[in-house]
Design an enzyme around this catalytic site. Structure first.
Site, PDB file in Angstrom:
ATOM      1  N   HIS A   1      -9.375   1.091  -0.159  1.00 12.16           N
ATOM      2  CA  HIS A   1      -8.510   1.990   0.604  1.00 12.16           C
ATOM      3  C   HIS A   1      -9.352   3.085   1.263  1.00 12.16           C
ATOM      4  O   HIS A   1     -10.360   3.501   0.712  1.00 12.16           O
ATOM      5  CB  HIS A   1      -7.463   2.599  -0.348  1.00 12.16           C
ATOM      6  CG  HIS A   1      -6.460   3.456   0.327  1.00 12.16           C
ATOM      7  ND1 HIS A   1      -6.684   4.791   0.598  1.00 12.16           N
ATOM      8  CD2 HIS A   1      -5.220   3.167   0.789  1.00 12.16           C
ATOM      9  CE1 HIS A   1      -5.607   5.279   1.199  1.00 12.16           C
ATOM     10  NE2 HIS A   1      -4.703   4.325   1.332  1.00 12.16           N
TER      11      HIS A   1
ATOM     12  N   GLU B   1       0.877  -1.197   0.000  1.00 13.53           N
ATOM     13  CA  GLU B   1       0.000   0.000   0.000  1.00 13.53           C
ATOM     14  C   GLU B   1       0.898   1.225   0.000  1.00 13.53           C
ATOM     15  O   GLU B   1       1.019   1.929   1.001  1.00 13.53           O
ATOM     16  CB  GLU B   1      -0.947  -0.004   1.212  1.00 13.53           C
ATOM     17  CG  GLU B   1      -2.007   1.106   1.149  1.00 13.53           C
ATOM     18  CD  GLU B   1      -2.724   1.343   2.466  1.00 13.53           C
ATOM     19  OE1 GLU B   1      -3.141   0.374   3.125  1.00 13.53           O
ATOM     20  OE2 GLU B   1      -2.860   2.522   2.845  1.00 13.53           O
TER      21      GLU B   1
ATOM     22  N   ASP C   1       2.373   1.931   3.864  1.00  9.05           N
ATOM     23  CA  ASP C   1       1.606   3.171   3.702  1.00  9.05           C
ATOM     24  C   ASP C   1       2.573   4.333   3.572  1.00  9.05           C
ATOM     25  O   ASP C   1       2.345   5.412   4.102  1.00  9.05           O
ATOM     26  CB  ASP C   1       0.615   3.413   4.856  1.00  9.05           C
ATOM     27  CG  ASP C   1      -0.611   4.226   4.418  1.00  9.05           C
ATOM     28  OD1 ASP C   1      -0.628   4.717   3.261  1.00  9.05           O
ATOM     29  OD2 ASP C   1      -1.545   4.368   5.226  1.00  9.05           O
TER      30      ASP C   1
HETATM   31 MN    MN Z   1      -2.794   4.499   2.400  1.00  2.00          MN
END
Ligand code: MN
Length: 358
Positions: free
Chosen positions: A202, A41, A321
């Site tokens: 997401h 991600e 992330d």
């Molecule tokens: Mn994200």
């Protein structure tokens, strides 16, 4: 024995136990460097999308609550998002990340009019494929789509996954405050299921009908609103019978499942009461078979151990992330996590290779 002799022996014992420790640490390090660390991600953007977003917010400031213009000056974060080349690879090397699976910064192209969103999605996917072709060992990517035109989105999934070779699709939760349990959007699920490609659901800022409840304390975003919006989206999919209609559909959730693993037994109990929608299976069964979760920005042993106990290590993927969560912390955490080597390999790369066809 005199004191100096005693001190010498004590120091020698300390040195030798330190050497033993460092030998075992370096043995672990050697095996740790063998992990193939894939982070799934990881965020990028392109100037055309952020320029269009600024223009949209100026033209239509009330478009939706919580939507703000991206910064007008290029900040370090924006620079990191735009960098699909050497700077990104260097940051990956520093954090010992072998491969990033990239996706467009939330809310993607989902806030634009259908035609503009569709056109920008194509541009983004073409740009992403160029970047991957320049670094095929280090980068992979998920397609951007504009769900506001579901038929066009289904065609773009086909083009991006079958044609361009992208590794899945990412959708930033709601579109115009509507959710994917609405059958209007099911051409998207049909396309993803037919291609056997996963949809990463997401987070984004909650929709208009929820927004006021999180409009204080900057709690509409990563603090709380993102997980609240995404988890309620998933409950809508479960209770709306999406997985009876699309039993082979795969959904990937970040942030350790957005809280849902903690709720599975409660969902089963309450959804079995009279008057609830009739489903072929229990919510937890869909969650175990149709969903995978990732570790993005949730580098915490108790949650990892709980999710492994509930879902198994086959359903958990490593994600950072980046650039919003610290990449080094992510790899240091999973390297040292209280799991078997075999489970760490599943989470670091084997599951990602299987699910995203890497
Ligand atoms: Mn994200």
């Amino acid at each position: 024995m005199d004191n100096s002799r005693r001190t010498f022996l004590k120091n020698a014992a300390l040195v030798s136990s330190t050497m033993a420790v460092s030998r075992s640490v370096s043995a672990q390090d050697t095996s740790a460097t063998n992990y193939r660390r894939i982070a799934v991600e990881e965020t990028f953007s392109v100037p055309e999308v952020l320029d269009a977003m600024r223009e949209l917010v100026e033209r239509d400031p009330d478009r939706e609550p919580g939507l703000s213009a991206p910064p007008y000056v290029v900040t370090d974060t924006i620079r990191a998002l735009y960098d699909l080349g050497e700077g990104r690879i260097a940051a990956m090397d520093a954090a010992r990340v072998d491969k990033q699976v990239l996706s467009l910064w939330s809310p993607g192209v989902q806030v634009f009019d259908p035609a503009q969103g569709t056109e920008l999605a194509r541009l983004v996917n073409d740009r992403l494929v160029e970047a991957i072709r320049a670094h095929p060992d280090r980068l992979a990517g998920l397609a951007t789509v504009a769900p506001q035109d579901p038929e066009a989105a289904a065609l773009e999934i086909e083009r991006a996954v079958s044609g361009l070779g992208l590794n899945g699709v990412l959708i930033n939760s709601h579109t115009n405050s509507e959710h994917l349990d609405n059958p209007r959007y099911w051409p998207i699920f049909e396309a993803a299921q037919a291609l056997g490609t996963p949809i990463y659901l997401h987070p984004r800022t909650p929709p208009v009908q929820m927004y006021e409840a999180v409009s204080d304390y900057t709690m509409d975003g990563a603090l709380w609103g993102f997980a609240m919006e995404t988890s309620q989206h998933v409950v809508r999919l479960l209770m709306g019978g999406v997985f009876d209609e699309f039993p082979e559909l795969t959904i990937v959730l970040g942030h350790m499942g957005e809280g849902l693993p903690f709720w599975l037994d409660r969902l089963d109990q309450v959804s079995a009461r009279p008057g609830m929608p009739r489903l072929q299976r229990r919510p937890s069964e869909y969650f175990r078979d149709n969903f995978l979760i990732t570790t993005s920005a949730m580098f915490w042993d108790p949650v990892l151990e709980f999710c492994v106990a509930v879902l198994g290590a086959d359903r958990i993927l490593f994600a950072i992330d980046s650039p919003f969560a610290p990449a080094e912390r992510g790899t240091q955490w999973l390297d040292a996590a209280p799991l078997s080597d075999a489970d760490k390999r599943k989470i670091y790369h084997e599951n990602a290779e299987r699910v995203f066809s890497l």
